[in-house]
Design an enzyme around this catalytic site. Structure first.
Site, PDB file in Angstrom:
ATOM      1  N   VAL A 103      -4.103   2.478  -2.598  1.00  7.98           N
ATOM      2  CA  VAL A 103      -3.773   2.931  -1.254  1.00  7.98           C
ATOM      3  C   VAL A 103      -3.724   1.711  -0.357  1.00  7.98           C
ATOM      4  O   VAL A 103      -4.537   0.797  -0.480  1.00  7.98           O
ATOM      5  CB  VAL A 103      -4.820   3.932  -0.730  1.00  7.98           C
ATOM      6  CG1 VAL A 103      -4.505   4.346   0.707  1.00  7.98           C
ATOM      7  CG2 VAL A 103      -4.901   5.161  -1.633  1.00  7.98           C
ATOM      8  N   CYS A 104      -2.726   1.673   0.530  1.00 13.67           N
ATOM      9  CA  CYS A 104      -2.610   0.627   1.541  1.00 13.67           C
ATOM     10  C   CYS A 104      -2.535  -0.757   0.866  1.00 13.67           C
ATOM     11  O   CYS A 104      -1.803  -0.932  -0.111  1.00 13.67           O
ATOM     12  CB  CYS A 104      -3.774   0.747   2.528  1.00 13.67           C
ATOM     13  SG  CYS A 104      -3.581  -0.136   4.081  1.00 13.67           S
ATOM     14  N   THR A 105      -3.307  -1.722   1.335  1.00 14.79           N
ATOM     15  CA  THR A 105      -3.259  -3.074   0.779  1.00 14.79           C
ATOM     16  C   THR A 105      -3.987  -3.194  -0.553  1.00 14.79           C
ATOM     17  O   THR A 105      -4.046  -4.278  -1.129  1.00 14.79           O
ATOM     18  CB  THR A 105      -3.846  -4.096   1.769  1.00 14.79           C
ATOM     19  OG1 THR A 105      -5.124  -3.631   2.223  1.00 14.79           O
ATOM     20  CG2 THR A 105      -2.925  -4.275   2.971  1.00 14.79           C
TER      21      THR A 105
END
Length: 234
Positions: A103-105
């Site tokens: 998720v995300c970075t």
């Protein structure tokens, strides 16, 4: 007949963005036969962004295998991408897993582990441009699938990612029922949650807050990418 166990490992680290983890965790812990493990490099307590303490994490090296590994993001993600011990454990578990996710970075950490070469991947919009440092292909999708790799975009996209995984693993009917059970019906008071939806002033303000970290994160991503290629080609 007993339900077959499905093991999910969340690999977390200090200063992660806790919604990247807690959002998907709330969904994926309800998989049929779920065994959900929260793990970190050393085990024990992890202090997330904002001071939230996540306790009793297991040591990554003590976990033999999993069906799904998920790596959340955070402003320290590129620093963690340089943590050889953490990255090597993520790679070990991922290579034996059915699903490799982030998720995300967190996708930048998957990249540092050599798991995204030639693959499309999502990331938070502000840091998506760092994915090519790991030979990955940036994708603007909120949830992106490339083979057995599923990646979610920034922060709240982790919930959409988790329901996508739920449908993949347990079936659409089960995922729909859980969507209702958790009353997942997003209706944000402001509709500017993506760059293409935000007004120019808001976009400039938020992008400006990212500028201070950009040089550091670019340098860390470049170094992590170079290490990844050396490791993979050794």
């Amino acid at each position: 007949m007993s339900q077959k166990r499905f093991t999910t490992v969340f690999a977390i680290y200090p200063d992660l963005t806790h919604l990247d983890f807690t959002g998907p965790h709330q969904v994926l812990c309800r998989l049929p036969g779920a065994e959900t493990i929260i793990a970190s490099r050393e085990g024990g307590e992890i202090v997330a962004e904002g001071g939230l303490v996540i306790g009793r994490t297991r040591k990554l090296s003590d976990i033999e295998r999993c069906d799904l590994i998920c790596v959340p993001g955070g402003m320290t993600a590129t620093t963690v991408a340089l943590d050889e011990a953490f990255v090597s454990e993520v790679r070990r578990l991922a290579l034996g897993a059915k699903y490799i996710t982030s998720v995300c970075t967190g996708s930048l950490i998957l990249g540092a582990a050599g798991l995204l070469q030639g693959k499309r991947a999502a990331c938070h919009w502000a840091w998506r441009g760092l994915l090519p440092e790991f030979d990955a292909i940036p994708d603007e999708g909120r949830v992106v699938r490339d083979g057995n790799v599923f990646t979610g975009g920034g922060v709240t996209a982790g919930i959409d990612f988790a329901f996508t995984m739920m449908a993949e693993i347990a079936g659409e009917a089960y995922a729909k029922a859980l969507t209702l059970g958790l009353e997942y019906a997003p209706a944000p008071p402001f509709r500017g949650g993506r760059p293409e939806l935000a007004d120019g002033e808001t976009l400039a303000r938020v992008a400006g807050t990212m500028d201070g970290a950009m040089a550091r994160r670019v340098a860390e991503a470049q170094e992590a990418g170079a290490r990844m290629r050396t490791r993979i080609n050794a």
